[in-house]
Design an enzyme around this catalytic site. Structure first.
Site, mmCIF file in Angstrom:
data_model
loop_
_atom_site.group_PDB
_atom_site.id
_atom_site.type_symbol
_atom_site.label_atom_id
_atom_site.label_comp_id
_atom_site.label_asym_id
_atom_site.label_seq_id
_atom_site.Cartn_x
_atom_site.Cartn_y
_atom_site.Cartn_z
ATOM 1 N N ASP A 86 0.854 -1.190 0.000
ATOM 2 C CA ASP A 86 0.000 0.000 0.000
ATOM 3 C C ASP A 86 0.882 1.229 0.000
ATOM 4 O O ASP A 86 2.093 1.138 0.208
ATOM 5 C CB ASP A 86 -0.931 0.006 1.220
ATOM 6 C CG ASP A 86 -2.075 1.022 1.080
ATOM 7 O OD1 ASP A 86 -2.238 1.601 -0.015
ATOM 8 O OD2 ASP A 86 -2.793 1.240 2.067
ATOM 9 N N LYS A 87 0.266 2.373 -0.249
ATOM 10 C CA LYS A 87 1.001 3.634 -0.154
ATOM 11 C C LYS A 87 0.238 4.576 0.759
ATOM 12 O O LYS A 87 -0.973 4.426 0.986
ATOM 13 C CB LYS A 87 1.219 4.241 -1.537
ATOM 14 C CG LYS A 87 0.034 4.955 -2.123
ATOM 15 C CD LYS A 87 0.198 6.459 -2.103
ATOM 16 C CE LYS A 87 -1.154 7.102 -2.340
ATOM 17 N NZ LYS A 87 -1.255 8.494 -2.380
ATOM 18 N N HIS A 88 0.943 5.539 1.288
ATOM 19 C CA HIS A 88 0.296 6.573 2.093
ATOM 20 C C HIS A 88 0.883 7.907 1.685
ATOM 21 O O HIS A 88 2.085 8.034 1.489
ATOM 22 C CB HIS A 88 0.559 6.331 3.584
ATOM 23 C CG HIS A 88 -0.016 7.402 4.452
ATOM 24 N ND1 HIS A 88 -1.344 7.448 4.777
ATOM 25 C CD2 HIS A 88 0.551 8.494 5.024
ATOM 26 C CE1 HIS A 88 -1.584 8.514 5.530
ATOM 27 N NE2 HIS A 88 -0.438 9.162 5.694
ATOM 28 N N SER A 89 0.003 8.900 1.556
ATOM 29 C CA SER A 89 0.468 10.258 1.275
ATOM 30 C C SER A 89 0.173 11.114 2.494
ATOM 31 O O SER A 89 -0.869 10.942 3.140
ATOM 32 C CB SER A 89 -0.277 10.801 0.057
ATOM 33 O OG SER A 89 -0.232 12.208 0.064
ATOM 34 N N THR A 126 -9.527 10.563 -0.130
ATOM 35 C CA THR A 126 -9.832 9.573 -1.168
ATOM 36 C C THR A 126 -11.277 9.075 -1.080
ATOM 37 O O THR A 126 -11.937 8.889 -2.111
ATOM 38 C CB THR A 126 -8.833 8.409 -1.056
ATOM 39 O OG1 THR A 126 -7.532 8.951 -1.257
ATOM 40 C CG2 THR A 126 -9.094 7.325 -2.065
ATOM 41 N N ARG A 174 -4.430 15.186 20.650
ATOM 42 C CA ARG A 174 -3.350 15.995 20.049
ATOM 43 C C ARG A 174 -3.931 17.255 19.432
ATOM 44 O O ARG A 174 -3.344 18.338 19.535
ATOM 45 C CB ARG A 174 -2.602 15.179 18.984
ATOM 46 C CG ARG A 174 -1.662 14.156 19.587
ATOM 47 C CD ARG A 174 -1.187 13.172 18.541
ATOM 48 N NE ARG A 174 -0.423 13.826 17.491
ATOM 49 C CZ ARG A 174 -0.297 13.348 16.256
ATOM 50 N NH1 ARG A 174 -0.882 12.209 15.912
ATOM 51 N NH2 ARG A 174 0.414 13.991 15.374
ATOM 52 N N SER A 189 1.226 7.597 14.510
ATOM 53 C CA SER A 189 -0.166 7.722 14.093
ATOM 54 C C SER A 189 -0.369 7.169 12.675
ATOM 55 O O SER A 189 -1.259 6.345 12.427
ATOM 56 C CB SER A 189 -0.560 9.208 14.154
ATOM 57 O OG SER A 189 -1.794 9.424 13.541
ATOM 58 N N LYS A 193 -1.859 2.783 11.715
ATOM 59 C CA LYS A 193 -3.025 2.451 10.882
ATOM 60 C C LYS A 193 -2.596 1.653 9.650
ATOM 61 O O LYS A 193 -3.267 0.706 9.250
ATOM 62 C CB LYS A 193 -3.730 3.746 10.452
ATOM 63 C CG LYS A 193 -4.444 4.419 11.617
ATOM 64 C CD LYS A 193 -4.984 5.785 11.259
ATOM 65 C CE LYS A 193 -3.894 6.803 11.145
ATOM 66 N NZ LYS A 193 -4.278 8.201 11.236
ATOM 67 N N LYS A 194 -1.472 2.044 9.055
ATOM 68 C CA LYS A 194 -1.033 1.337 7.841
ATOM 69 C C LYS A 194 -0.577 -0.084 8.183
ATOM 70 O O LYS A 194 -0.858 -1.022 7.442
ATOM 71 C CB LYS A 194 0.096 2.127 7.165
ATOM 72 C CG LYS A 194 -0.415 3.309 6.376
ATOM 73 C CD LYS A 194 -1.134 2.855 5.103
ATOM 74 C CE LYS A 194 -2.267 3.767 4.725
ATOM 75 N NZ LYS A 194 -3.007 3.341 3.534
#
Ligand code: URA
Length: 410
Positions: A86-89, A126, A174, A189, A193-194
């Site tokens: 997967d990717k995360h931005s 998304t 936070r 954080s 999740k990832k």
């Protein structure tokens, strides 16, 4: 039966961090559990966050915090063959990479169980984009996600309540306590999740610039280094690239407009910078980047996109939601060269039109947004359209003021 971790006390953990000492993995795991079980008060949890923000964390502590937050909920296990990626931005304006990347990566033989978020503030999300597709559901249950991943190779779904609940609690605190911009807290954080997605490999797009979370390149580099080291330390092959977010990515901002642009890219007809960034995030080396690019340009990933949309209950060929918006062209008031298209102000303009939400839970308008006709560096003539505003029932005047400030000619 008492666990060894039960030997810790809130006072010991807080005092150690207050005095700048490194916490053990067992202390951190105990504290995170205690936050979720409400055995520590909100004030104590807030003090912990403030001490971490000011004193920092060593890499091993950040790994322990990430794993404890990941393990506060369900960690997914997929019954599929093939590398799970997967990717995360870190988020930007006009960033529709995920929509192109998931089906393209699946087309290359990888499995992409993508858990995505909603937009908050000036950056898009998304899930909001996908929901511009008639029928598209972003809340498929886990059993259905298992079969979609096996049959289609990718899905794009929302976060379940069971995924890293510690992050939900700590993130809200936070926000209240001005402890968001801490590299160890951001790292834990994002990665908790990832990592709960049960990945073999994670590709990160860390953005810098006016429209990004990290404004400067050195700050983004620091975050990228932390994410990669902690991701690797947690046992997932992790890589990161830095990408600029001074101007929006591609030519559209807004939910349906961005889906339309992503679909064009999947058919091999998207803007070059969107295709390049997507392929750079997929490829582990130049040969893989080239392979992804060839496949994208061939349009082969579009069929995979259609299968994924159908698996989520959507109709890939139906007109997108939010049609029928009014349009307003913004024209160049003189000739010149486009010097800046400020991502932050353009993101805020789309937000004012209703593309984003002020508070979690608010509805967004799928059809409103901006379509750019020029890029930075383009020469323009007086009277030439610079962008088109798609608007409905609100925000046009504010958006036009922001757009006026965002576009600079020289
Ligand atoms: N995104 C997250 O999920 N968490 C952060 O702390 C910052 C950005």
């Amino acid at each position: 039966m008492a666990s060894p971790a039960a030997a810790h006390t809130v006072e010991q953990v807080l005092e150690a961090k207050r005095d700048g000492k490194a916490l053990s993995a067992s202390q951190i795991a105990w504290f995170v559990d205690a936050v979720v079980d409400e055995r520590v008060s909100r004030a104590q949890a807030a003090a912990f966050l403030a001490f971490v923000m000011v004193r920092g964390m060593e890499r091993d502590e950040t790994v322990a915090l990430t794993l404890a937050m990941r393990d506060s909920g369900q960690v997914m296990r997929w019954q599929v063959d093939g590398p799970i990626v997967d990717k995360h931005s870190t988020g930007g304006v006009g960033d529709k990479v995920s929509l192109v990347l998931a089906p393209l990566w699946a087309e290359l033989g990888f499995r992409v169980p993508m858990i995505s978020g909603r937009g908050l503030g000036h950056t898009g999300g998304t899930l909001d984009k996908l929901e511009a597709i008639p029928g598209f559901r972003t809340d498929l249950p886990i059993e259905r996600l298992q079969s979609v991943l096996a049959e289609v190779g990718c899905f794009m779904n929302g976060q379940t309540a069971e995924l890293a609940p510690a992050d939900r609690l700590l993130y809200a605190l936070r926000n209240e306590t001005s402890t968001v911009p801490s590299i160890p807290l951001i790292t834990a954080s994002i990665l908790s999740k990832k990592l709960a997605e049960g990945l073999d490999e994670l590709s990160l797009d860390v953005k810098f610039g006016r429209g990004a979370f990290m404004q400067s390149r050195p700050a983004a580099q620091q975050l990228a280094d932390s994410l990669v080291q902690v991701g690797q330390g947690a046992g997932v092959r992790t890589r990161a690239l830095l990408s600029p977010m001074h101007a929006p990515l591609g030519m559209t901002i807004g939910n349906a407009l961005e889906v339309e642009e992503a679909v064009a890219c999947l058919k091999g007809q998207g803007p070059a910078e969107l295709a390049e960034l997507t392929c750079a995030l997929i490829g582990r080396d130049e040969a893989e980047v080239q392979r992804a690019r060839t496949l994208l340009d061939s349009g082969a990933a579009y069929e995979r996109w259609c299968r994924m949309v159908r698996a989520h209950g959507g109709d890939p060929h139906a007109p997108l939601l939010g049609g029928g918006c009014s349009t307003h062209d913004v024209l160049a008031d003189r000739q010149g060269e486009v010097e800046a298209l400020d991502a932050l102000d353009l993101g805020r303009a789309a937000f004012e039109l209703g593309a984003g939400r002020r508070q979690a839970g608010e509805a967004v308008h799928p059809g409103v947004g901006l379509r750019l006709h020029v890029r930075v560096g383009d020469r323009v003539q007086a009277g030439q359209p610079l962008l088109t505003v798609y608007h409905a029932d609100r925000g046009l005047q504010t958006a036009l003021t922001l757009i006026g400030a965002a576009i600079r000619l020289r």
